[in-house]
Design a protein around this motif. Structure first.
Motif, PDB file in Angstrom:
ATOM      1  N   THR A  27      -4.331  -1.326 -11.856  1.00 56.36           N
ATOM      2  CA  THR A  27      -4.902  -1.871 -10.631  1.00 56.36           C
ATOM      3  C   THR A  27      -6.251  -1.199 -10.372  1.00 56.36           C
TER       4      THR A  27
ATOM      5  N   GLY B 224      -0.513   1.261 -10.768  1.00 57.48           N
ATOM      6  CA  GLY B 224      -1.477   2.109 -10.083  1.00 57.48           C
ATOM      7  C   GLY B 224      -1.572   3.492 -10.705  1.00 57.48           C
ATOM      8  N   LEU B 225      -0.543   3.880 -11.470  1.00 53.76           N
ATOM      9  CA  LEU B 225      -0.499   5.190 -12.097  1.00 53.76           C
ATOM     10  C   LEU B 225       0.286   5.069 -13.393  1.00 53.76           C
TER      11      LEU B 225
ATOM     12  N   GLY C  46      -6.755   2.557 -10.415  1.00 58.17           N
ATOM     13  CA  GLY C  46      -5.570   3.054 -11.099  1.00 58.17           C
ATOM     14  C   GLY C  46      -5.918   4.233 -11.998  1.00 58.17           C
TER      15      GLY C  46
ATOM     16  N   ARG D 271       2.678   3.489  -5.070  1.00 59.76           N
ATOM     17  CA  ARG D 271       2.159   2.895  -6.314  1.00 59.76           C
ATOM     18  C   ARG D 271       3.273   2.496  -7.267  1.00 59.76           C
ATOM     19  N   ARG D 272       2.951   1.508  -8.097  1.00 65.29           N
ATOM     20  CA  ARG D 272       3.809   1.147  -9.232  1.00 65.29           C
ATOM     21  C   ARG D 272       3.392   2.039 -10.392  1.00 65.29           C
TER      22      ARG D 272
ATOM     23  N   ASP E  53      -2.446   9.959  -4.995  1.00 62.34           N
ATOM     24  CA  ASP E  53      -2.465   8.678  -5.700  1.00 62.34           C
ATOM     25  C   ASP E  53      -1.089   8.269  -6.193  1.00 62.34           C
TER      26      ASP E  53
ATOM     27  N   ALA F 190       6.478   7.055  -4.970  1.00 57.32           N
ATOM     28  CA  ALA F 190       6.047   5.876  -5.722  1.00 57.32           C
ATOM     29  C   ALA F 190       6.984   4.712  -5.398  1.00 57.32           C
ATOM     30  N   GLU F 191       6.427   3.505  -5.389  1.00 58.04           N
ATOM     31  CA  GLU F 191       7.223   2.316  -5.057  1.00 58.04           C
ATOM     32  C   GLU F 191       8.309   2.066  -6.096  1.00 58.04           C
TER      33      GLU F 191
END
Length: 183
Positions: free
Chosen positions: A139, A112-113, A142, A43-44, A39, A64-65
């Motif tokens: 999200t 997202g996290l 999330g 993710r942001r 996860d 992660a993004e």
């Protein structure tokens, strides 16, 4: 304190002097990322009460993004920026020096996290969780990862947020919350 795996694996991170900040131990950090390993990528991430930024930097190292780091301390914000530069993630990191509740109130993006690791003796964890649920900051699907003292009882949140598993590591407890999809 080092980055465990990913593109910045093995890099040492700078620490804050003194005892005001309690860094997450490598054992607990490794456990966190074993739990959320599928996860992270793309993710942001929000690293609230970031301290040295090690949790957000670990997430960036694992794909992660981008990550938003928030800490009230000017010294912590400076160390986070240095650690982001040392690991090559400065372009994917945004550091905000200021009060976490004010940040959450004015935040206009979803994550997202999220990692929440405030001082154990404060009630900031309860406040942050309730504020995050009220403004629906996550999200769909999330995950919020909370680190607290073992004896800390965390609140149930209103839907679509659901408290998940708890993990115990000596005197430390990790609690996961998830935002349900489609609600």
């Amino acid at each position: 304190m080092r980055v465990i795996t990913g593109t910045a694996r093995g890099r040492k991170l700078k620490e804050l002097p003194g005892l005001d900040t309690r860094p997450t131990t490598d054992k607990v950090k490794e456990s966190i990322f074993n739990i959320v390993q599928f996860d992270v990528e793309g993710r942001r991430v929000l690293d609230l009460f970031a301290g040295t930024g090690q949790l957000g930097i670990e997430a960036l190292s694992r794909g992660a993004e981008r990550c938003v780091f928030v800490d009230a301390s000017k010294e912590a914000a400076r160390i986070i920026k240095e650690n982001a530069s040392l690991t090559g993630f400065a372009d994917r990191a945004r550091v905000t020096q200021g009060d976490a509740m004010s940040f959450l109130t004015s935040c206009r993006e979803k994550f997202g996290l999220a990692f929440l690791d405030p001082p154990y003796a404060s009630d900031l964890l309860d406040q942050a969780l309730e504020r995050m649920a009220a403004i629906d900051i996550m999200t769909e699907n999330g995950i919020i990862v909370c680190e607290s003292a073992l004896e800390k009882v965390l609140p149930d949140l209103s839907g679509p947020y659901e408290r998940g598993r708890e993990y115990r590591y000596g005197k430390i407890k990790l609690t996961l919350y998830r935002r349900q999809a489609g609600l």
